[in-house]
Scaffold this motif. Structure first.
Motif, PDB file in Angstrom:
ATOM      1  N   LEU A   1       0.846  -1.188   0.000  1.00  0.00           N
ATOM      2  CA  LEU A   1       0.000   0.000   0.000  1.00  0.00           C
ATOM      3  C   LEU A   1       0.883   1.240   0.000  1.00  0.00           C
ATOM      4  O   LEU A   1       1.724   1.417   0.892  1.00  0.00           O
ATOM      5  N   THR A   2       0.705   2.085  -1.009  1.00  0.00           N
ATOM      6  CA  THR A   2       1.535   3.292  -1.135  1.00  0.00           C
ATOM      7  C   THR A   2       0.644   4.533  -1.220  1.00  0.00           C
ATOM      8  O   THR A   2      -0.566   4.447  -1.401  1.00  0.00           O
ATOM      9  N   ASP A   3       1.304   5.701  -1.110  1.00  0.00           N
ATOM     10  CA  ASP A   3       0.603   6.993  -1.171  1.00  0.00           C
ATOM     11  C   ASP A   3      -0.570   7.016  -0.178  1.00  0.00           C
ATOM     12  O   ASP A   3      -1.720   7.322  -0.541  1.00  0.00           O
ATOM     13  N   ILE A   4      -0.244   6.722   1.052  1.00  0.00           N
ATOM     14  CA  ILE A   4      -1.278   6.599   2.102  1.00  0.00           C
ATOM     15  C   ILE A   4      -1.707   7.974   2.612  1.00  0.00           C
ATOM     16  O   ILE A   4      -0.860   8.827   2.934  1.00  0.00           O
ATOM     17  N   VAL A   5      -3.013   8.175   2.685  1.00  0.00           N
ATOM     18  CA  VAL A   5      -3.590   9.395   3.242  1.00  0.00           C
ATOM     19  C   VAL A   5      -4.711   9.005   4.204  1.00  0.00           C
ATOM     20  O   VAL A   5      -5.530   8.143   3.899  1.00  0.00           O
ATOM     21  N   LEU A   6      -4.739   9.653   5.360  1.00  0.00           N
ATOM     22  CA  LEU A   6      -5.817   9.445   6.318  1.00  0.00           C
ATOM     23  C   LEU A   6      -6.709  10.676   6.337  1.00  0.00           C
ATOM     24  O   LEU A   6      -6.211  11.809   6.395  1.00  0.00           O
ATOM     25  N   THR A   7      -8.016  10.465   6.280  1.00  0.00           N
ATOM     26  CA  THR A   7      -8.985  11.543   6.374  1.00  0.00           C
ATOM     27  C   THR A   7      -9.910  11.263   7.544  1.00  0.00           C
ATOM     28  O   THR A   7     -10.549  10.206   7.584  1.00  0.00           O
ATOM     29  N   GLN A   8      -9.986  12.192   8.467  1.00  0.00           N
ATOM     30  CA  GLN A   8     -10.773  11.954   9.684  1.00  0.00           C
ATOM     31  C   GLN A   8     -12.259  11.864   9.381  1.00  0.00           C
ATOM     32  O   GLN A   8     -12.799  12.648   8.595  1.00  0.00           O
ATOM     33  N   ILE A   9     -12.910  10.886  10.007  1.00  0.00           N
ATOM     34  CA  ILE A   9     -14.352  10.717   9.881  1.00  0.00           C
ATOM     35  C   ILE A   9     -15.007  11.407  11.058  1.00  0.00           C
ATOM     36  O   ILE A   9     -14.748  11.066  12.210  1.00  0.00           O
ATOM     37  N   LYS A  10     -15.858  12.372  10.804  1.00  0.00           N
ATOM     38  CA  LYS A  10     -16.488  13.136  11.881  1.00  0.00           C
ATOM     39  C   LYS A  10     -17.884  12.597  12.146  1.00  0.00           C
ATOM     40  O   LYS A  10     -18.517  12.006  11.295  1.00  0.00           O
TER      41      LYS A  10
END
Length: 310
Positions: A301-310
């Motif tokens: 898994l590359t180019d990992i981005v985390l986006t917070q779930i509200k």
């Protein structure tokens, strides 16, 4: 929230439906006292469901039924059903200790700590002691990076075939206490803090270890990072991969095959964490049999981005 309330209603119906049977087992010893174990209790806003202890003094020969009340207090009062929910205000105690349970509502907003009180209003099968109040402090943790990174995130990346993938993951801190209230001997930060991520590739629960994350933050410079800790020979999970190769360990490393951490930086609002572009994580299968070759690729898994779930 409505489902939580529905659960409480069902629990209450079940309780009152069984009261006629419980009356037969109510304590009759006259020298029994019930009171709050501690005058104060505090926990973080993100802590989830928590139990505030109620203790019994004296020898009982049956159950004690305690009715709890709540009251706003302090300079920044917590309001029931706005800042916290109470699971049940009628508590049955059958041994030396019982609990009244509440859950703080995480509002994702920076505010002063909020307070409210649990009060023993009535007790059947015991006298109410002098210590009948616990003041609860809901500690706001929305301004601290370590706390703000905890919670639910959407994990997006490219897999080994270059396809876009996404998984709902959860970031948590190490468990400080065991279920029995004693210190957790494996609570494992010494030189800094750690966090854990659960749910990568949709895999979580029993049998799957949480992937470890390093955390660093400098209060003076206001700079910090989150990093996947690609420990040497770190075993993510063990499973059988068919009759041909049998039981195997799946291990996690940096995508370049090393044990170097994979660094990520959060944005100003803590809504996104972006890890080294082009970098990633390598998941490899290591057979326990010595005659079946390996290791084999499980995924990358590359180019990992985390986006917070509200």
């Amino acid at each position: 929230m409505k489902y939580f309330k529905l659960f409480l209603l069902v629990a209450a119906i079940a309780f009152f439906g069984s009261c006629s049977d419980d009356k037969e087992t109510q304590n009759t010893n006259s020298d029994v006292v019930v009171e709050m174990e501690s005058p104060t209790f505090s926990a973080k806003e993100k802590a989830g469901s928590l139990k505030v202890p109620i203790k019994v003094i004296g020898k009982t020969n049956g159950k004690i039924y305690v009715t709890m009340g709540v009251k706003e207090c302090g300079k920044n009062p917590a309001k029931e059903d706005v800042h916290y929910l109470v699971a049940d205000t009628t508590i049955t105690i059958s041994d030396e200790i019982g609990y009244v349970e509440y859950r703080a509502i995480d509002n994702k907003e920076i505010n002063e700590d909020r307070t409210f009180q649990f009060i023993i209003k009535e007790a059947r099968g015991a006298k109410i002691g002098e210590n009948n109040v616990t003041t609860v402090t809901i500690v706001d943790d929305d301004d601290a990076p370590y706390d703000r990174l905890q919670g639910d995130w959407m994990f997006t990346a490219k897999d080994a075939n270059g396809a876009n993938v996404s998984y709902k993951v959860k970031i948590t801190e190490p468990q400080k206490k065991l279920d029995d209230g004693t210190d957790n001997p494996s609570y494992d930060y010494e030189l800094g803090y750690y966090l854990y991520m659960d749910g990568i590739k949709g895999l979580s629960g029993p049998g799957f270890n949480k992937v470890k994350l390093d955390f660093s933050y400098n209060e003076k410079t206001k700079q910090g990072y989150l990093a996947f800790n690609c420990q040497a020979d770190y075993i993510w999970f063990t499973n059988s991969f068919g009759e041909d190769i049998g039981e195997c360990d799946v291990r996690v490393r940096n995508a370049d095959g090393s044990v170097s951490p994979l660094f990520g930086n959060w944005d100003e609002d803590f809504t996104t964490v972006t890890f080294t572009p082009g970098g990633g994580l390598l998941f490899t299968i290591h057979p326990k049999k010595t005659d079946v070759g390996g290791p084999y690729l499980f995924d990358k898994l590359t180019d990992i981005v985390l986006t917070q779930i509200k």
